[in-house]
Scaffold this motif. Structure first.
Motif, PDB file in Angstrom:
ATOM      1  N   ALA A 144      25.469 -18.234  14.716  1.00  0.00           N
ATOM      2  CA  ALA A 144      24.450 -17.773  13.779  1.00  0.00           C
ATOM      3  C   ALA A 144      23.057 -18.146  14.279  1.00  0.00           C
ATOM      4  N   GLN A 145      22.908 -19.371  14.757  1.00  0.00           N
ATOM      5  CA  GLN A 145      21.612 -19.797  15.285  1.00  0.00           C
ATOM      6  C   GLN A 145      21.237 -18.999  16.528  1.00  0.00           C
ATOM      7  N   TRP A 146      22.216 -18.728  17.391  1.00  0.00           N
ATOM      8  CA  TRP A 146      21.952 -17.939  18.596  1.00  0.00           C
ATOM      9  C   TRP A 146      21.506 -16.535  18.214  1.00  0.00           C
ATOM     10  N   ARG A 147      22.195 -15.939  17.216  1.00  0.00           N
ATOM     11  CA  ARG A 147      21.876 -14.578  16.785  1.00  0.00           C
ATOM     12  C   ARG A 147      20.477 -14.513  16.184  1.00  0.00           C
ATOM     13  N   ILE A 148      20.127 -15.502  15.367  1.00  0.00           N
ATOM     14  CA  ILE A 148      18.801 -15.543  14.764  1.00  0.00           C
ATOM     15  C   ILE A 148      17.742 -15.724  15.853  1.00  0.00           C
ATOM     16  N   GLY A 149      18.076 -16.513  16.876  1.00  0.00           N
ATOM     17  CA  GLY A 149      17.132 -16.732  17.969  1.00  0.00           C
ATOM     18  C   GLY A 149      16.861 -15.478  18.776  1.00  0.00           C
ATOM     19  N   GLN A 150      17.713 -14.464  18.662  1.00  0.00           N
ATOM     20  CA  GLN A 150      17.523 -13.210  19.382  1.00  0.00           C
ATOM     21  C   GLN A 150      16.504 -12.304  18.695  1.00  0.00           C
ATOM     22  N   LEU A 151      16.209 -12.578  17.420  1.00  0.00           N
ATOM     23  CA  LEU A 151      15.300 -11.729  16.660  1.00  0.00           C
ATOM     24  C   LEU A 151      13.854 -12.188  16.843  1.00  0.00           C
ATOM     25  N   PRO A 152      12.907 -11.255  16.823  1.00  0.00           N
ATOM     26  CA  PRO A 152      11.497 -11.666  16.868  1.00  0.00           C
ATOM     27  C   PRO A 152      11.117 -12.371  15.562  1.00  0.00           C
ATOM     28  N   ALA A 153      10.169 -13.289  15.633  1.00  0.00           N
ATOM     29  CA  ALA A 153       9.767 -14.075  14.468  1.00  0.00           C
ATOM     30  C   ALA A 153       8.809 -13.288  13.580  1.00  0.00           C
ATOM     31  N   CYS A 154       9.001 -13.443  12.280  1.00  0.00           N
ATOM     32  CA  CYS A 154       8.082 -12.863  11.296  1.00  0.00           C
ATOM     33  C   CYS A 154       6.782 -13.668  11.361  1.00  0.00           C
ATOM     34  N   PRO A 155       5.620 -13.012  11.406  1.00  0.00           N
ATOM     35  CA  PRO A 155       4.367 -13.753  11.503  1.00  0.00           C
ATOM     36  C   PRO A 155       4.056 -14.576  10.255  1.00  0.00           C
ATOM     37  N   ARG A 156       4.690 -14.256   9.150  1.00  0.00           N
ATOM     38  CA  ARG A 156       4.387 -14.965   7.902  1.00  0.00           C
ATOM     39  C   ARG A 156       5.278 -16.190   7.700  1.00  0.00           C
ATOM     40  N   CYS A 157       6.606 -16.025   7.834  1.00  0.00           N
ATOM     41  CA  CYS A 157       7.528 -17.138   7.556  1.00  0.00           C
ATOM     42  C   CYS A 157       8.111 -17.771   8.817  1.00  0.00           C
ATOM     43  N   ARG A 158       7.896 -17.146   9.962  1.00  0.00           N
ATOM     44  CA  ARG A 158       8.369 -17.625  11.260  1.00  0.00           C
ATOM     45  C   ARG A 158       9.888 -17.601  11.412  1.00  0.00           C
ATOM     46  N   LEU A 159      10.587 -16.855  10.575  1.00  0.00           N
ATOM     47  CA  LEU A 159      12.033 -16.690  10.708  1.00  0.00           C
ATOM     48  C   LEU A 159      12.322 -15.392  11.453  1.00  0.00           C
ATOM     49  N   GLY A 160      13.528 -15.275  12.007  1.00  0.00           N
ATOM     50  CA  GLY A 160      13.913 -14.062  12.719  1.00  0.00           C
ATOM     51  C   GLY A 160      13.952 -12.864  11.782  1.00  0.00           C
ATOM     52  N   ALA A 161      13.481 -11.735  12.262  1.00  0.00           N
ATOM     53  CA  ALA A 161      13.450 -10.521  11.449  1.00  0.00           C
ATOM     54  C   ALA A 161      13.780  -9.322  12.334  1.00  0.00           C
ATOM     55  N   PRO A 162      14.435  -8.293  11.780  1.00  0.00           N
ATOM     56  CA  PRO A 162      14.689  -7.078  12.549  1.00  0.00           C
ATOM     57  C   PRO A 162      13.372  -6.468  13.026  1.00  0.00           C
ATOM     58  N   PRO A 163      13.313  -6.027  14.279  1.00  0.00           N
ATOM     59  CA  PRO A 163      12.059  -5.517  14.831  1.00  0.00           C
ATOM     60  C   PRO A 163      11.474  -4.343  14.053  1.00  0.00           C
ATOM     61  N   ARG A 164      12.323  -3.478  13.534  1.00  0.00           N
ATOM     62  CA  ARG A 164      11.809  -2.305  12.813  1.00  0.00           C
ATOM     63  C   ARG A 164      11.132  -2.701  11.506  1.00  0.00           C
ATOM     64  N   GLU A 165      11.608  -3.791  10.869  1.00  0.00           N
ATOM     65  CA  GLU A 165      10.910  -4.276   9.674  1.00  0.00           C
ATOM     66  C   GLU A 165       9.508  -4.740  10.044  1.00  0.00           C
ATOM     67  N   LEU A 166       9.407  -5.445  11.160  1.00  0.00           N
ATOM     68  CA  LEU A 166       8.104  -5.934  11.607  1.00  0.00           C
ATOM     69  C   LEU A 166       7.184  -4.768  11.958  1.00  0.00           C
ATOM     70  N   GLU A 167       7.729  -3.722  12.580  1.00  0.00           N
ATOM     71  CA  GLU A 167       6.928  -2.544  12.920  1.00  0.00           C
ATOM     72  C   GLU A 167       6.466  -1.824  11.666  1.00  0.00           C
ATOM     73  N   ARG A 168       7.345  -1.733  10.694  1.00  0.00           N
ATOM     74  CA  ARG A 168       7.042  -0.946   9.501  1.00  0.00           C
ATOM     75  C   ARG A 168       6.071  -1.659   8.563  1.00  0.00           C
ATOM     76  N   TRP A 169       6.363  -2.954   8.269  1.00  0.00           N
ATOM     77  CA  TRP A 169       5.580  -3.662   7.269  1.00  0.00           C
ATOM     78  C   TRP A 169       4.696  -4.768   7.842  1.00  0.00           C
ATOM     79  N   GLY A 170       4.921  -5.141   9.092  1.00  0.00           N
ATOM     80  CA  GLY A 170       4.166  -6.242   9.670  1.00  0.00           C
ATOM     81  C   GLY A 170       4.718  -7.596   9.292  1.00  0.00           C
ATOM     82  N   MET A 171       5.834  -7.630   8.583  1.00  0.00           N
ATOM     83  CA  MET A 171       6.510  -8.877   8.189  1.00  0.00           C
ATOM     84  C   MET A 171       7.955  -8.547   7.842  1.00  0.00           C
ATOM     85  N   CYS A 172       8.759  -9.582   7.609  1.00  0.00           N
ATOM     86  CA  CYS A 172      10.183  -9.361   7.314  1.00  0.00           C
ATOM     87  C   CYS A 172      10.362  -8.865   5.879  1.00  0.00           C
TER      88      CYS A 172
END
Length: 179
Positions: A144-172
């Motif tokens: 689970a930690q490895w999988r989360i580490g593969q995701l880009p970080a949300c600029p607001r909460c610094r947790l892993g987020a799907p890239p398309r969410e970041l592209e669409r809304w700028g955050m997770c």
């Protein structure tokens, strides 16, 4: 009150009426091709067994109608396999259970799906197949930690987020819901 052992809890669970009914359903699912035949079993599967009524998922309304005409024949075949002690009194045919199961297993997610993220590196490997439960849980946590580490970080909460969410809304999505 004395704590119960795991073995006694499992024994009590297996004696419950619901577990016996589930065991009968699993047995029926395994024997379904022999009971219904190859052509029918390719388009149907038993879903539930409640109070003598078997619910069977079918691939289409046409199959539901045709099998409705063969209901008595199927009940007699099941009674012949099981004996008369635990008889099935009725069979219901529905299409909704068929699509709910096949859609999740038969259709793969497309690579352009927003939740699919290309993975870098390899996941942690289980060294010995004869591991204990705690070692398996530790491996699951590492995965689970490895999988989360593969995701880009949300600029607001610094947790892993799907890239398309970041592209669409700028955050997770979690940050979107909170704001």
């Amino acid at each position: 009150m004395k704590p119960a052992s795991l073995a006694s809890l499992l024994a009590e669970l297996t004696r419950s009426p619901q577990m016996a009914r589930n065991a009968r359903l699993v047995q029926l699912q395994k024997q379904w091709p022999d009971i219904a035949g190859a052509a029918v079993s390719a388009h149907s599967r038993p879903l539930r067994l409640q109070e003598g009524t078997l619910t069977v998922a079918v691939s289409s309304a046409v199959w539901a109608q045709n099998l409705g005409y063969q209901r008595r024949l199927l009940i007699n075949r099941i009674a012949a396999v099981w004996g008369s002690a635990e008889a099935i009194h009725d069979i219901r045919f529905e299409t909704t259970g068929w699509y709910a199961r096949t859609r999740s297993t038969a259709l793969p997610l497309l690579p352009e799906h927003p939740l699919i993220v290309p993975l870098a590196g390899q996941p942690p490997v289980l060294r010995d197949p004869s591991t204990t439960l705690s070692e398996r849980l530790e491996r699951l946590q590492q995965l689970a930690q490895w999988r989360i580490g593969q995701l880009p970080a949300c600029p607001r909460c610094r947790l892993g987020a799907p890239p398309r969410e970041l592209e669409r809304w700028g955050m997770c999505g979690s940050c979107i819901v909170r704001s």
